[in-house]
Write an enzyme that holds these catalytic residues in place. Structure first.
Site, PDB file in Angstrom:
ATOM      1  N   CYS A 194       0.861  -1.177   0.000  1.00 58.99           N
ATOM      2  CA  CYS A 194       0.000   0.000   0.000  1.00 58.99           C
ATOM      3  C   CYS A 194       0.901   1.231   0.000  1.00 58.99           C
ATOM      4  O   CYS A 194       1.786   1.355   0.855  1.00 58.99           O
ATOM      5  CB  CYS A 194      -0.891  -0.003   1.236  1.00 58.99           C
ATOM      6  SG  CYS A 194      -1.834   1.533   1.446  1.00 58.99           S
TER       7      CYS A 194
ATOM      8  N   ASP B 289      -0.452  -5.639   0.271  1.00 53.42           N
ATOM      9  CA  ASP B 289      -1.736  -5.895  -0.379  1.00 53.42           C
ATOM     10  C   ASP B 289      -1.603  -7.216  -1.123  1.00 53.42           C
ATOM     11  O   ASP B 289      -0.572  -7.482  -1.752  1.00 53.42           O
ATOM     12  CB  ASP B 289      -2.076  -4.792  -1.391  1.00 53.42           C
ATOM     13  CG  ASP B 289      -2.647  -3.551  -0.734  1.00 53.42           C
ATOM     14  OD1 ASP B 289      -3.315  -3.689   0.313  1.00 53.42           O
ATOM     15  OD2 ASP B 289      -2.440  -2.449  -1.259  1.00 53.42           O
TER      16      ASP B 289
ATOM     17  N   VAL C  41       3.384 -15.154 -23.698  1.00 55.72           N
ATOM     18  CA  VAL C  41       4.253 -14.865 -22.553  1.00 55.72           C
ATOM     19  C   VAL C  41       4.754 -16.184 -21.961  1.00 55.72           C
ATOM     20  O   VAL C  41       4.011 -17.162 -21.843  1.00 55.72           O
ATOM     21  CB  VAL C  41       3.537 -13.996 -21.493  1.00 55.72           C
ATOM     22  CG1 VAL C  41       2.406 -14.749 -20.799  1.00 55.72           C
ATOM     23  CG2 VAL C  41       4.521 -13.451 -20.485  1.00 55.72           C
ATOM     24  N   GLU C  42       6.035 -16.205 -21.615  1.00 53.89           N
ATOM     25  CA  GLU C  42       6.649 -17.385 -21.012  1.00 53.89           C
ATOM     26  C   GLU C  42       6.340 -17.348 -19.513  1.00 53.89           C
ATOM     27  O   GLU C  42       6.495 -16.315 -18.860  1.00 53.89           O
ATOM     28  CB  GLU C  42       8.159 -17.342 -21.280  1.00 53.89           C
ATOM     29  CG  GLU C  42       8.880 -18.635 -20.979  1.00 53.89           C
ATOM     30  CD  GLU C  42       9.223 -18.781 -19.517  1.00 53.89           C
ATOM     31  OE1 GLU C  42       9.130 -19.915 -19.020  1.00 53.89           O
ATOM     32  OE2 GLU C  42       9.571 -17.776 -18.868  1.00 53.89           O
ATOM     33  N   LEU C  43       5.875 -18.469 -18.962  1.00 55.13           N
ATOM     34  CA  LEU C  43       5.311 -18.474 -17.613  1.00 55.13           C
ATOM     35  C   LEU C  43       6.323 -18.238 -16.494  1.00 55.13           C
ATOM     36  O   LEU C  43       6.009 -17.551 -15.520  1.00 55.13           O
ATOM     37  CB  LEU C  43       4.551 -19.778 -17.367  1.00 55.13           C
ATOM     38  CG  LEU C  43       3.312 -19.956 -18.243  1.00 55.13           C
ATOM     39  CD1 LEU C  43       2.628 -21.282 -17.919  1.00 55.13           C
ATOM     40  CD2 LEU C  43       2.339 -18.807 -18.077  1.00 55.13           C
TER      41      LEU C  43
ATOM     42  N   HIS D  91      -4.001   0.027  -6.386  1.00 53.52           N
ATOM     43  CA  HIS D  91      -4.536  -1.128  -7.120  1.00 53.52           C
ATOM     44  C   HIS D  91      -4.760  -0.807  -8.596  1.00 53.52           C
ATOM     45  O   HIS D  91      -4.404  -1.595  -9.480  1.00 53.52           O
ATOM     46  CB  HIS D  91      -5.849  -1.600  -6.497  1.00 53.52           C
ATOM     47  CG  HIS D  91      -5.709  -2.033  -5.079  1.00 53.52           C
ATOM     48  ND1 HIS D  91      -6.795  -2.209  -4.254  1.00 53.52           N
ATOM     49  CD2 HIS D  91      -4.618  -2.323  -4.315  1.00 53.52           C
ATOM     50  CE1 HIS D  91      -6.398  -2.597  -3.061  1.00 53.52           C
ATOM     51  NE2 HIS D  91      -5.072  -2.667  -3.070  1.00 53.52           N
TER      52      HIS D  91
END
Length: 129
Positions: free
Chosen positions: A34, A41, A56-58, A75
């Site tokens: 935060c 958070d 995208v490669e994990l 957020h």
């Protein structure tokens, strides 16, 4: 060798470029701080995308998400930043990121952000009997 968080997102060639298909990824352990209190958070990230040339490669995604652990971020800002970075890396036909943050002070926050390639037309959904 020690694994470290990283802002580098790696990609690989889409193995089925001719077909629209959806990749769904859940990241249940996203954390950031935060920016007002410095308290952690926690959120679950849900990524859905229709790839174009790149996916995208994990492992790199895991290390990228980890890199936010010690950063202060609202957020809304962090969700938009993650989507922007993923779009920049993969240039998808469509991408949606949902960040569902855990309760804080009796308030739940869910942020949903999307990107759509202006040239892409979503296929019509098939409803089976």
């Amino acid at each position: 060798m020690t694994t470290q968080p990283s802002k580098q997102l790696e990609t690989f060639e889409n193995p089925n470029k001719a077909r629209d298909y959806t990749i769904r990824i859940q990241v249940p352990e996203f954390t950031c701080l935060c920016p007002k209190t410095g308290q952690p958070d926690f959120a679950e990230l849900r990524l859905e995308y229709v790839p174009d040339e790149r996916c995208v490669e994990l492992k790199s995604l895991k290390l990228y998400v980890w890199s936010f652990r010690d950063e202060g971020a609202f957020h809304e800002a962090v969700t938009n930043r993650i989507l922007e970075d993923l779009v920049k890396a993969t240039q998808p036909r469509f991408m949606r990121l949902t960040a569902e943050f855990n309760v804080r002070g009796g308030v739940y926050t869910t942020v949903v952000v999307e990107h759509r390639d202006p040239q892409w037309v979503a296929p019509e959904e098939v409803k089976l009997p």
